[in-house]
Write an enzyme that holds these catalytic residues in place. Structure first.
Site, PDB file in Angstrom:
ATOM      1  N   ILE A 130       0.839  -1.205   0.000  1.00 29.51           N
ATOM      2  CA  ILE A 130       0.000   0.000   0.000  1.00 29.51           C
ATOM      3  C   ILE A 130       0.869   1.249   0.000  1.00 29.51           C
ATOM      4  CG2 ILE A 130      -1.620   1.343   1.403  1.00 29.51           C
ATOM      5  CD1 ILE A 130      -2.848  -1.359   2.283  1.00 29.51           C
ATOM      6  N   LEU A 160       2.368   1.755  -3.497  1.00 27.92           N
ATOM      7  CA  LEU A 160       1.416   2.156  -4.527  1.00 27.92           C
ATOM      8  C   LEU A 160       0.873   3.561  -4.286  1.00 27.92           C
ATOM      9  CD1 LEU A 160      -0.597  -1.161  -4.989  1.00 27.92           C
ATOM     10  CD2 LEU A 160       1.074  -0.174  -6.561  1.00 27.92           C
ATOM     11  N   GLU A 161       0.683   3.926  -3.029  1.00 26.14           N
ATOM     12  CA  GLU A 161       0.083   5.229  -2.736  1.00 26.14           C
ATOM     13  C   GLU A 161       1.052   6.387  -2.980  1.00 26.14           C
ATOM     14  OE1 GLU A 161      -2.925   5.976  -2.151  1.00 26.14           O
ATOM     15  OE2 GLU A 161      -3.925   4.164  -1.432  1.00 26.14           O
ATOM     16  N   THR A 162       2.291   6.264  -2.483  1.00 27.34           N
ATOM     17  CA  THR A 162       3.216   7.411  -2.568  1.00 27.34           C
ATOM     18  C   THR A 162       4.640   7.011  -2.943  1.00 27.34           C
ATOM     19  OG1 THR A 162       3.839   7.303  -0.216  1.00 27.34           O
ATOM     20  CG2 THR A 162       1.899   8.647  -0.783  1.00 27.34           C
ATOM     21  N   TRP A 216     -10.153  -0.175   1.896  1.00 30.54           N
ATOM     22  CA  TRP A 216      -9.095   0.817   1.716  1.00 30.54           C
ATOM     23  C   TRP A 216      -9.306   1.563   0.399  1.00 30.54           C
ATOM     24  CZ3 TRP A 216      -5.430   3.021   4.560  1.00 30.54           C
ATOM     25  CH2 TRP A 216      -4.471   3.783   3.895  1.00 30.54           C
TER      26      TRP A 216
END
Length: 269
Positions: free
Chosen positions: A123, A126-128, A249
């Site tokens: 996560i 992938l997010e930042t 999420w």
């Protein structure tokens, strides 16, 4: 979108009751007048005038935010193509490095919340891109623009109240609050309501610094997943028990499946 907090829902209900604050638009005309009305709504809802002034005085209408909001299509396409773009050899390599570098806090987090390190690091990546791309949008301008827009104004007015509460509780200053175009903050991109509800420090304390402290961001992500039904020891791919928590999420199946696949790759020896 992360779940709304109780405080945000209360603010939302109050905002709906204000005829002036409920006005909306998709251009700069009228935005400043709307914002002045909204400031009073926030104050009436318990946000201090000083916080309102410090956070919203320089908030501006940002047409690029609306362009993003009206043009979301990346999560509607082909899963294989989406996953291939986001699970690259370089990102897998760096993710495995992060698993080693953060082994101690990840172990503590798994003991407390039951969420394994590969899922959290997937996560995060992938997010930042592991905290290297937090976003550059001023949070209060982004949220105010979306709150003024007619499409989902009620939702974002609630998030704007919660963003003000983040400042009021001393978790972040307005100048620190820069992130994604939709108002997400921190290394795993929490909406303000979720920041208030699920933000924790890596040692279990409330709040946490989700922007500057990677371990806090990972712990908060695990706290969110646990609160949304994560089952300790169960698998996470589509069709397995914890896939539903990953969909909480991010409710786009393409994205949730990509998280699962990335976590699988990180968990390989």
């Amino acid at each position: 979108m992360r779940a709304l907090s109780v405080a945000a829902l209360a603010a939302l209900a109050f905002g709906i009751g204000s005829a002036r604050a409920a006005q909306c638009g998709d251009s700069p005309e009228g935005f400043k007048a709307w914002l002045e009305d909204f400031k009073q709504v926030a104050i009436n809802d318990g946000v201090s005038p000083d916080v309102v002034d410090s956070a919203l005085t320089n908030a501006n209408f940002d047409p690029s935010v609306l362009a993003h909001d009206h043009g979301q299509a990346a999560l509607q396409g082909n899963y294989a193509a989406f996953a291939a773009r986001h699970i690259t050899p370089a990102r897998i390599k760096r993710g495995k490095t992060m698993l080693v570098a953060y082994a101690e806090p990840l172990d503590r987090i798994e003991q407390r919340y039951g969420v394994p390190g590969p899922v959290l690091v997937a996560i995060w990546g992938l997010e930042t891109d592991f905290g290297s791309g937090l976003g550059s949008y001023p949070t209060f301008s982004a949220l105010a623009t979306l709150a003024y827009d007619c499409r989902r104004g009620n939702l974002y007015r609630a998030e704007l109240i919660d963003a003000l509460m983040i400042v009021q509780r001393g978790l972040l200053t307005p100048s620190q609050m820069r992130g994604a175009w939709a108002g997400e903050l921190g290394q795993t991109q929490f909406m303000p309501s979720a920041y208030l509800k699920y933000g924790v420090s890596s040692n279990g304390g409330r709040g946490g610094n989700l922007i500057g402290n990677s371990a806090d961001a990972l712990a908060s992500t695990a706290n969110f997943l646990q609160a949304h039904g994560w089952q300790r020891g169960a698998k996470w791919d589509e069709g397995q028990p914890n896939f539903a928590a990953i969909l909480e999420w991010n409710n786009a199946p393409i994205y949730a499946k990509t998280i699962g696949e990335f976590a699988d790759r990180l968990a390989e020896p």
